[in-house]
Enzyme design. Structure first.
Site, PDB file in Angstrom:
ATOM      1  N   ASP A  17     -74.385  73.608  -2.775  1.00 18.89           N
ATOM      2  CA  ASP A  17     -74.917  74.459  -3.850  1.00 18.89           C
ATOM      3  C   ASP A  17     -73.963  75.618  -4.145  1.00 18.89           C
ATOM      4  OD1 ASP A  17     -77.191  72.824  -3.348  1.00 18.89           O
ATOM      5  OD2 ASP A  17     -77.959  74.290  -1.919  1.00 18.89           O
ATOM      6  N   GLU A 197     -83.066  70.455 -11.315  1.00 17.13           N
ATOM      7  CA  GLU A 197     -82.846  71.664 -10.526  1.00 17.13           C
ATOM      8  C   GLU A 197     -81.404  72.126 -10.686  1.00 17.13           C
ATOM      9  OE1 GLU A 197     -83.657  70.450  -6.484  1.00 17.13           O
ATOM     10  OE2 GLU A 197     -81.634  69.616  -6.217  1.00 17.13           O
TER      11      GLU A 197
END
Length: 322
Positions: A17, A197
């Site tokens: 991420d 997401e």
């Protein structure tokens, strides 16, 4: 000074991420999920490749119990209104379970010039319409307004997370309408989990693009793309169009699996750079979330004739990009 740069992946090992932000001081600031999911780290470098060897500084640690005590995910660092902010998601540890997936979104703030040296203050939870699974917040400014984009579970919609947008009255408070701009609808968004997401915003060519990630976090993980005209009402779901196909995905030939949860930055000479994580193997033992080998990678990207980004395919490990 020669500003031509060459990048060799991976940039940072075992950091998922990833978020890279180039500040006006010339430094690149990096944060990402750590494999232990127990803290937030920052590092900085004058070059993107230099982040590889930059010393990480832990600026915040999870609590031992209660809220903010488990699964610290996907931090992002932003500079807004003269201060630094870190947006992240956290779950809670209970007596019966460790790290329930009941994430909520939180904000840290520092007024320090160098965020690695600042004292970070907890500004609290970012409250949305529901008290439900929420994560992966990002922010962007457009025409004097501050916008917040995030992923959340609507209890009345089947699936794990959709993408929402709202204006903000300050960097930790939503105001006004909260609109859903994307929900998993295509097959490639619904493998393993029904997931949208990891939004990341890119403003170019008279449009606002939101890249996002879809499906489970194994080799099926991939990136989709939303687009809106810069003059449109960004809170109106009809302003956004979605690519019907993934824009970045697993590539067996280059040995890159599950690329996604991206961010954007610019190279030292001002070219557009895609930042993302991926693994270099397909088969995973156990839960993919606890396999630590999602490494941070970067690559330059260009633009198609229609004004949309062309991310190409994830490049091979250790190959040099010029």
């Amino acid at each position: 000074m020669n500003t031509k740069r060459e990048y060799k992946n991976p940039i940072v090992l075992q950091r998922a991420d990833p978020w890279i932000y180039k500040h006006t001081d010339g430094y690149y600031y990096f944060t990402a999920s750590v494999p232990e999911y127990d803290r937030i780290e920052l590092r900085r470098s004058a070059t993107i490749q230099g982040l590889q060897g930059a010393a990480p500084k832990a600026v915040w640690h999870k609590y031992d119990a209660g809220p903010l005590s488990a699964n610290i995910w996907a931090p992002e660092i932003h500079y807004l209104q003269g201060k630094w902010y870190i947006y992240f998601a956290a779950a809670r540890t209970t007596e019966t379970q460790d790290g329930l997936f009941d994430h909520r979104m939180y904000v840290l703030e520092t007024g320090a010039e160098n965020p690695l040296e600042g004292t970070w203050i907890e500004k609290g939870q970012v409250h949305t319409r529901w008290e439900s699974f929420a994560l992966d917040a990002t922010v962007f400014e457009h025409r004097g307004e501050l916008y917040y984009v995030w992923a959340q579970n609507d209890p009345e919609i089947e699936g794990n997370s959709n993408l929402y947008i709202s204006k903000m009255s300050n960097p930790w408070t939503l105001t006004g309408e909260q609109s859903m701009i994307s929900t998993p609808e295509y097959d490639w968004e619904k493998i393993g989990f029904l997931v949208n997401e990891g939004a990341a915003v890119l403003k170019r060519n008279g449009r606002i693009f939101i890249a996002y990630s879809a499906s489970a976090t194994d080799f099926n993980y991939c990136m989709g793309l939303l687009a809106a005209d810069e003059d449109a009402d960004l809170l109106d779901p009809t302003s956004w169009t979605k690519s019907p196909v993934p824009v970045f995905q697993t590539n067996e030939e280059t040995g890159q699996y599950g690329p996604g949860h991206n961010s954007f930055t610019v190279s030292e000479d001002g070219r557009d750079v895609l930042v993302y994580h991926a693994r270099n193997y397909k088969e995973i033992v156990g839960d993919p979330l606890y396999d630590p080998n999602r490494h941070t990678r970067v690559q330059l990207f260009g633009w198609k004739d229609d004004g949309t980004p062309d991310f190409g395919v994830p490049v091979k490990d250790h190959s040099v990009q010029k």
